[in-house]
Scaffold this motif. Structure first.
Motif, PDB file in Angstrom:
ATOM      1  N   ASN A   1     -23.019  19.682  39.656  1.00 38.43           N
ATOM      2  CA  ASN A   1     -21.795  20.338  40.056  1.00 38.43           C
ATOM      3  C   ASN A   1     -21.053  20.515  40.763  1.00 38.43           C
ATOM      4  OD1 ASN A   1     -22.911  22.184  38.034  1.00 38.43           O
ATOM      5  ND2 ASN A   1     -24.276  23.361  38.856  1.00 38.43           N
TER       6      ASN A   1
ATOM      7  N   THR B   1     -12.536  26.446  38.615  1.00 38.84           N
ATOM      8  CA  THR B   1     -13.656  26.562  38.062  1.00 38.84           C
ATOM      9  C   THR B   1     -13.978  28.538  37.471  1.00 38.84           C
ATOM     10  OG1 THR B   1     -15.478  25.248  39.548  1.00 38.84           O
ATOM     11  CG2 THR B   1     -16.452  27.020  38.138  1.00 38.84           C
TER      12      THR B   1
ATOM     13  N   VAL C   1     -16.353  31.303  36.158  1.00 38.99           N
ATOM     14  CA  VAL C   1     -17.887  31.626  36.219  1.00 38.99           C
ATOM     15  C   VAL C   1     -17.661  32.929  35.016  1.00 38.99           C
ATOM     16  CG1 VAL C   1     -20.122  32.384  37.097  1.00 38.99           C
ATOM     17  CG2 VAL C   1     -18.362  30.839  38.265  1.00 38.99           C
TER      18      VAL C   1
ATOM     19  N   ALA D   1     -23.836  34.465  35.330  1.00 37.24           N
ATOM     20  CA  ALA D   1     -24.346  33.851  35.975  1.00 37.24           C
ATOM     21  C   ALA D   1     -25.432  34.250  37.690  1.00 37.24           C
ATOM     22  CB  ALA D   1     -23.401  32.417  37.196  1.00 37.24           C
TER      23      ALA D   1
ATOM     24  N   ALA E   1     -24.290  27.752  38.132  1.00 35.79           N
ATOM     25  CA  ALA E   1     -22.875  28.300  38.106  1.00 35.79           C
ATOM     26  C   ALA E   1     -22.485  29.015  39.954  1.00 35.79           C
ATOM     27  CB  ALA E   1     -22.855  29.702  36.881  1.00 35.79           C
ATOM     28  N   ARG E   2     -23.265  29.592  39.655  1.00 31.88           N
ATOM     29  CA  ARG E   2     -23.290  30.102  41.545  1.00 31.88           C
ATOM     30  C   ARG E   2     -22.830  28.810  42.497  1.00 31.88           C
ATOM     31  NH1 ARG E   2     -27.305  32.580  46.114  1.00 31.88           N
ATOM     32  NH2 ARG E   2     -25.914  33.232  47.543  1.00 31.88           N
TER      33      ARG E   2
ATOM     34  N   ALA F   1     -19.943  27.130  41.896  1.00 33.31           N
ATOM     35  CA  ALA F   1     -18.499  28.153  42.730  1.00 33.31           C
ATOM     36  C   ALA F   1     -18.758  28.207  43.978  1.00 33.31           C
ATOM     37  CB  ALA F   1     -18.771  29.650  42.007  1.00 33.31           C
TER      38      ALA F   1
ATOM     39  N   LEU G   1     -13.948  34.825  38.307  1.00 29.68           N
ATOM     40  CA  LEU G   1     -15.002  35.280  37.920  1.00 29.68           C
ATOM     41  C   LEU G   1     -14.510  36.234  36.943  1.00 29.68           C
ATOM     42  CD1 LEU G   1     -16.360  35.601  41.833  1.00 29.68           C
ATOM     43  CD2 LEU G   1     -17.150  34.174  40.323  1.00 29.68           C
TER      44      LEU G   1
ATOM     45  N   VAL H   1     -19.675  39.412  35.441  1.00 28.44           N
ATOM     46  CA  VAL H   1     -20.215  38.221  36.998  1.00 28.44           C
ATOM     47  C   VAL H   1     -20.420  38.863  38.219  1.00 28.44           C
ATOM     48  CG1 VAL H   1     -20.193  36.558  38.713  1.00 28.44           C
ATOM     49  CG2 VAL H   1     -20.180  36.196  35.798  1.00 28.44           C
TER      50      VAL H   1
ATOM     51  N   ARG I   1     -18.250  28.007  33.349  1.00 27.89           N
ATOM     52  CA  ARG I   1     -19.218  27.812  33.387  1.00 27.89           C
ATOM     53  C   ARG I   1     -20.111  29.337  32.836  1.00 27.89           C
ATOM     54  NH1 ARG I   1     -22.254  23.878  36.055  1.00 27.89           N
ATOM     55  NH2 ARG I   1     -23.628  25.312  34.326  1.00 27.89           N
TER      56      ARG I   1
END
Length: 174
Positions: free
Chosen positions: A83, A93, A95, A98, A104-105, A108, A120, A124, A174
């Motif tokens: 990652n 990125t 997301v 997540a 994924a977190r 980020a 985001l 999320v 992600r």
């Protein structure tokens, strides 16, 4: 989202894991776009095994990247390391989903540390970590594909271009 990005010439980078990663790679390929798989094993490994055909397809028409020795097995530490590579490699990125302890977190967080934009989705934003991240500069919160594409256009318009590379932006999904 991956289909829309690929149709606009954005390279979709993801981790070749089950779920969102598989969907992102497959959608980019189905749309005739480019995709990059950043894997958490050696280049001669297939993880998960169910993605063997997809990894081989990406090898043929896209790019598979690994920072590990060619025969390296997956480990608990290799995926957060992957990652970090992906967050530094990609222009931004995105997301899509997540949980509180997801990769994924982690990505980020690393993307923000690398000075990369993070997008985001509203889904999320149900997570406490996402609400905290949303307060940072360079974080976009989007509600749907139209807002995602607007955010990506904004991100790409602020990116310095290198000779010949401006037409090939990479985006981690992600």
């Amino acid at each position: 989202m991956a289909t829309s990005l690929a149709e606009r010439g954005v390279t979709v980078a993801s981790g070749l894991a089950k779920g969102i990663d598989t969907a992102a790679h497959s959608a980019a390929l189905d749309a005739g776009g480019r995709t990059v798989a950043v894997i958490g094993t050696g280049i001669r490994r297939y993880y998960p095994a169910a993605n063997r055909q997809l990894q081989d397809q990406i090898t043929e028409v896209g790019l598979v990247i690994s920072q590990f020795w060619p025969d390296a097995q997956p480990t608990k530490q290799s995926f957060p390391m992957r990652n970090a590579v992906m967050s530094g490699y990609a222009v931004a990125t995105v997301v899509v989903e997540a949980g509180e302890t997801s990769g994924a977190r982690i990505q980020a967080r690393l993307a923000l540390q690398h000075g990369r934009p993070v997008v985001l989705t509203s889904q999320v934003m149900r997570c406490d970590w996402a609400k905290t991240f949303a307060e940072n500069p360079g974080v976009y919160v989007v509600h749907g594909t139209v807002e995602l594409l607007e955010a990506i256009e904004d991100i790409l318009s602020h990116q310095p271009t290198e000779a010949g590379l401006e037409n090939f932006p990479d985006l981690a999904l992600r």
